[in-house]
Write an enzyme that holds these catalytic residues in place. Structure first.
Site, mmCIF file in Angstrom:
data_model
loop_
_atom_site.group_PDB
_atom_site.id
_atom_site.type_symbol
_atom_site.label_atom_id
_atom_site.label_comp_id
_atom_site.label_asym_id
_atom_site.label_seq_id
_atom_site.Cartn_x
_atom_site.Cartn_y
_atom_site.Cartn_z
ATOM 1 N N LYS A 188 -8.551 1.795 3.734
ATOM 2 C CA LYS A 188 -8.071 0.414 3.760
ATOM 3 C C LYS A 188 -6.919 0.258 4.745
ATOM 4 O O LYS A 188 -6.136 1.181 4.973
ATOM 5 C CB LYS A 188 -7.634 -0.034 2.367
ATOM 6 C CG LYS A 188 -6.666 0.878 1.637
ATOM 7 C CD LYS A 188 -6.507 0.419 0.191
ATOM 8 C CE LYS A 188 -5.670 1.379 -0.635
ATOM 9 N NZ LYS A 188 -5.573 0.968 -2.056
ATOM 10 N N ARG B 74 -15.090 -2.952 -5.017
ATOM 11 C CA ARG B 74 -13.793 -3.626 -5.097
ATOM 12 C C ARG B 74 -13.748 -4.497 -6.347
ATOM 13 O O ARG B 74 -14.655 -5.281 -6.597
ATOM 14 C CB ARG B 74 -13.565 -4.502 -3.859
ATOM 15 C CG ARG B 74 -13.562 -3.726 -2.554
ATOM 16 C CD ARG B 74 -13.568 -4.666 -1.373
ATOM 17 N NE ARG B 74 -14.768 -5.510 -1.363
ATOM 18 C CZ ARG B 74 -14.948 -6.539 -0.542
ATOM 19 N NH1 ARG B 74 -14.018 -6.854 0.329
ATOM 20 N NH2 ARG B 74 -16.060 -7.249 -0.602
ATOM 21 N N ASP C 22 -1.060 -1.936 -9.511
ATOM 22 C CA ASP C 22 -2.510 -1.765 -9.600
ATOM 23 C C ASP C 22 -2.793 -0.329 -9.999
ATOM 24 O O ASP C 22 -2.315 0.616 -9.355
ATOM 25 C CB ASP C 22 -3.186 -2.088 -8.270
ATOM 26 C CG ASP C 22 -3.204 -3.581 -7.981
ATOM 27 O OD1 ASP C 22 -2.852 -4.364 -8.891
ATOM 28 O OD2 ASP C 22 -3.568 -3.974 -6.859
ATOM 29 N N ARG D 253 -4.401 -4.736 -13.212
ATOM 30 C CA ARG D 253 -3.118 -5.298 -12.773
ATOM 31 C C ARG D 253 -2.152 -5.277 -13.951
ATOM 32 O O ARG D 253 -2.384 -5.937 -14.964
ATOM 33 C CB ARG D 253 -3.331 -6.718 -12.268
ATOM 34 C CG ARG D 253 -2.059 -7.539 -12.029
ATOM 35 C CD ARG D 253 -1.119 -6.939 -10.990
ATOM 36 N NE ARG D 253 -1.759 -6.650 -9.728
ATOM 37 C CZ ARG D 253 -1.946 -7.570 -8.762
ATOM 38 N NH1 ARG D 253 -1.575 -8.818 -8.957
ATOM 39 N NH2 ARG D 253 -2.513 -7.210 -7.624
ATOM 40 N N ASN E 91 2.461 -4.269 -5.900
ATOM 41 C CA ASN E 91 2.457 -5.604 -5.311
ATOM 42 C C ASN E 91 3.769 -6.317 -5.606
ATOM 43 O O ASN E 91 4.137 -6.499 -6.766
ATOM 44 C CB ASN E 91 1.287 -6.419 -5.879
ATOM 45 C CG ASN E 91 -0.054 -5.821 -5.492
ATOM 46 O OD1 ASN E 91 -0.596 -6.126 -4.442
ATOM 47 N ND2 ASN E 91 -0.582 -4.950 -6.338
ATOM 48 N N LYS F 46 0.837 -1.203 0.000
ATOM 49 C CA LYS F 46 0.000 0.000 0.000
ATOM 50 C C LYS F 46 0.875 1.258 0.000
ATOM 51 O O LYS F 46 0.702 2.163 -0.815
ATOM 52 C CB LYS F 46 -0.924 -0.003 1.218
ATOM 53 C CG LYS F 46 -1.795 -1.242 1.383
ATOM 54 C CD LYS F 46 -2.835 -1.360 0.294
ATOM 55 C CE LYS F 46 -3.858 -2.447 0.605
ATOM 56 N NZ LYS F 46 -3.316 -3.808 0.686
ATOM 57 N N GLU G 230 -1.502 0.555 -5.945
ATOM 58 C CA GLU G 230 -0.703 -0.387 -5.166
ATOM 59 C C GLU G 230 0.501 -0.825 -5.989
ATOM 60 O O GLU G 230 0.472 -0.816 -7.216
ATOM 61 C CB GLU G 230 -1.505 -1.632 -4.746
ATOM 62 C CG GLU G 230 -2.532 -1.377 -3.674
ATOM 63 C CD GLU G 230 -3.134 -2.658 -3.102
ATOM 64 O OE1 GLU G 230 -2.549 -3.757 -3.305
ATOM 65 O OE2 GLU G 230 -4.182 -2.582 -2.447
ATOM 66 N N ARG H 98 -9.750 -5.883 -13.405
ATOM 67 C CA ARG H 98 -10.649 -6.618 -12.511
ATOM 68 C C ARG H 98 -11.856 -5.734 -12.237
ATOM 69 O O ARG H 98 -11.765 -4.751 -11.504
ATOM 70 C CB ARG H 98 -9.885 -7.004 -11.251
ATOM 71 C CG ARG H 98 -8.765 -8.009 -11.569
ATOM 72 C CD ARG H 98 -7.631 -7.988 -10.615
ATOM 73 N NE ARG H 98 -6.992 -6.688 -10.517
ATOM 74 C CZ ARG H 98 -6.120 -6.386 -9.564
ATOM 75 N NH1 ARG H 98 -5.775 -7.273 -8.665
ATOM 76 N NH2 ARG H 98 -5.577 -5.181 -9.527
#
Length: 311
Positions: free
Chosen positions: A159, A232, A272, A209, A282, A124, A280, A224
Site C-alpha cells: 500500500k 479490503r 486499525d 476500528r 488514524n 501508515k 494503522e 469492517r
C-alpha cells in the site's frame, strides 16, 4: 463554548454517517456554538492565525443537516477548541495547514488533534512506533527490496503511504502473474515509498476500528468485513461494518498505546487492528462513530465532547 471544525466542504459531508457531523450535533445538544471552515480559509497576517468561518445551525435532518447563520473572520484563539477533521491525503497543502495550526497553538489556540502530532503520525508509518504489535513490515522505494519481501513471505499487502478508504491497496502472492506490474506501479518505478506487510488471514473476520478518545479506548470496535472476493475491509471499498466488543488483544493494544497517544496531544485516534496486529494509527479524521452508536448505543461523540470540555 465556541467550537470550530476544520472539515472538507460541508455540502460533501454524508451527514447520515459522518463522524464530524455526529460530533457537531452532540456539541449543539450541549448548548455549544458550532463553526466550520476549510483549510483554504485559514491565513496568517502578521502574528495572528485566523480563518473565514461559518457559524452553523445543525439539525437531525440528514438531507438538510446544516444552515449557515453568518460568515465572519475570527482568530483561532477566539475558539475554545478547534477540531482538525480534514480527510487525507496528507499532501503539501495539508502540511502547510498543520504549520499554521502550530503557530495558532503557540498563540494559545486549543487544536485537536495537536498539529505537530498530525505531522509526526503518518497513518501508515506510525505503527512502527509500536513494533511489538506489528506484523512483518517493510517500508521502501526499492523494487528489488519489495520483490525479496514477497519471496520471503509469499503473500503480502502493498500500500501507498498517503491513501485512505482502501485506495491503492493490493494483495500480492509470490506466484501472481501481475506481481511485477503491481510493484512497478505502486513504487512508481522505484521513486515512491510503499509499505509492504505479510498478509493477515484474519482480515476475513474484519479490519477492526478501535477508537481511543483522550487516552481511553471505546468498549466497542467496528469490524469492517470485506465483501466476497475482496481483501479490503474499508467501508469505502464495500466492507460491512459490524460493531462488537473489544477482544482482549484489542484492549491490550489500545491500552498499551493510550498514554503515549494522549501525551502526544492525540485526543481522537482510530486504531486499525486485524487479528492480533496493529495495521494503522488514524489521527487525521477517524470515523465509525455513527455506526458504533447505531449498533450499540455507545456514544463516542459524547466522549469526544467530554474531552473537549475538559480541556
Amino acid at each position: 463554548m465556541k467550537i470550530a471544525f476544520i472539515v472538507d466542504p460541508l455540502a460533501n459531508l454524508k451527514a447520515y454517517k459522518d463522524s464530524s457531523v455526529f460530533m457537531m450535533r452532540e456539541a449543539v445538544k450541549r448548548g455549544h456554538e458550532v463553526f466550520a471552515f476549510e483549510t483554504k480559509h485559514m491565513e496568517m497576517r502578521q502574528t495572528q492565525v485566523s480563518a473565514r468561518v461559518s457559524s452553523l445551525s445543525v439539525s437531525a435532518d440528514n438531507h438538510a443537516w446544516y444552515s449557515v447563520k453568518a460568515e465572519t473572520t475570527m482568530a483561532l484563539t477566539d475558539f475554545d477548541a478547534v477540531l482538525m477533521r480534514k480527510d487525507p491525503p496528507f499532501d503539501q497543502e495539508y502540511l502547510y495547514s498543520t504549520l499554521l495550526l502550530s503557530m495558532a497553538e503557540s498563540q494559545g489556540a486549543k487544536i485537536i488533534n495537536r498539529a505537530a502530532s498530525l505531522r509526526d503520525y503518518n497513518e501508515k508509518l506510525a505503527i512502527l512506533k509500536f513494533p511489538q504489535f506489528v506484523s512483518p513490515t517493510l517500508v521502501t522505494q526499492d523494487m528489488k527490496g519489495v520483490q525479496a519481501f514477497v519471496d520471503e513471505h509469499q503473500d503480502v499487502i502493498i500500500k501507498k503511504l498517503d491513501g485512505m478508504g482502501g485506495t491503492s491497496i493490493f494483495r500480492v502472492k509470490a506466484n501472481d502473474v501481475n506481481r511485477n506490474a503491481i510493484i512497478e506501479v505502486q513504487t512508481i518505478e522505484g521513486k515512491s515509498s510503499v509499505m509492504v506487510q505479510r498478509y493477515i488471514p484474519a482480515i476475513s473476520q474484519g479490519d477492526k476500528r478501535v477508537l481511543v478518545i483522550d487516552g481511553k479506548p471505546a468498549p466497542f470496535s467496528l469490524a469492517r468485513i470485506p465483501k466476497a472476493g475482496e481483501t479490503r475491509g474499508n467501508l469505502a471499498a464495500g466492507g460491512k461494518g459490524v460493531a462488537q466488543p473489544l477482544t482482549a488483544r484489542d484492549r491490550e493494544i489500545a491500552e498499551a498505546l493510550s498514554s503515549q497517544l494522549k501525551g502526544d496531544g492525540l485526543t481522537i485516534v482510530g486504531l486499525d487492528i486485524i487479528g492480533d496486529y496493529l495495521t494503522e494509527v488514524n489521527v487525521t479524521s477517524p470515523t465509525c462513530m455513527v455506526e458504533i452508536f447505531e449498533q450499540t448505543g455507545f456514544n463516542v461523540a459524547a466522549k469526544v465532547l467530554d474531552a473537549v470540555e475538559g480541556k
